[in-house]
Scaffold this active site. Sequence first.
Site, short mmCIF file in Angstrom:
data_model
loop_
_atom_site.label_atom_id
_atom_site.label_comp_id
_atom_site.label_asym_id
_atom_site.label_seq_id
_atom_site.Cartn_x
_atom_site.Cartn_y
_atom_site.Cartn_z
N SER A 23 0.80 9.02 -5.93
CA SER A 23 0.94 10.41 -5.49
C SER A 23 1.96 11.17 -6.34
CB SER A 23 1.37 10.46 -4.02
OG SER A 23 0.34 9.98 -3.19
N ALA A 46 0.83 -1.21 0.00
CA ALA A 46 0.00 0.00 0.00
C ALA A 46 0.87 1.26 0.00
CB ALA A 46 -0.95 0.00 1.20
N ALA A 100 2.25 1.65 -3.48
CA ALA A 100 1.19 2.11 -4.38
C ALA A 100 0.86 3.58 -4.16
CB ALA A 100 -0.07 1.25 -4.18
N GLU A 101 0.70 3.99 -2.92
CA GLU A 101 0.35 5.39 -2.65
C GLU A 101 1.49 6.32 -3.05
OE1 GLU A 101 -1.86 8.41 0.37
OE2 GLU A 101 -1.96 6.26 0.73
N THR A 102 2.71 5.89 -2.84
CA THR A 102 3.85 6.70 -3.25
C THR A 102 3.84 6.93 -4.76
OG1 THR A 102 5.20 5.92 -1.39
CG2 THR A 102 6.38 6.82 -3.30
#
Length: 159
Positions: free
Chosen positions: A79, A71, A74-76
């Site tokens: 973003s 997660a 993925a968020e990195t």
Amino acid sequence: MGEKHAVRFPQEVLDEYAALGIDLPALFSAGDLGERMDIRILEASAERVVGTMPVKGNTQPYGLLHGGASAVLAETLGSVGAMMHGGISKIAVGVDLNCTHHRGVRSGVVTGVATPVHRGRSTTTFDIVISDEQDRRVCTARLTCLLRDAPAGDAPAGA
């Protein structure tokens, strides 16, 4: 961990930041958490962000890649894509992340690729596919970011 690596940015993005006196490659990182997890961004544009993360050091008690680590990767990546789309005048803030974990990984390096689903004026959504070294899908994620106006006169951190 901690060694320097080059991120590939589109030339027009480098030029935009350079015109403001900001050395984007020197500025860019995956943040403190990304550094602790040894996330490496290899390529960054509004159309595609690619990054890697080692499994070692990012596992849960059973020795498998931690779902939370996937997660974070993925968020990195999503973003960064949102930030690249928004440009220098916007700040990307994650507002929704969902992850589906498909298989366990015990060793090696995973690679994430983020591609846009939607790139609007106030929100972006990216699909992120994380794969193992055999190109088997480990995780599928979707991230939506809110694009907020950057505070007037503020340069990005580290500039």
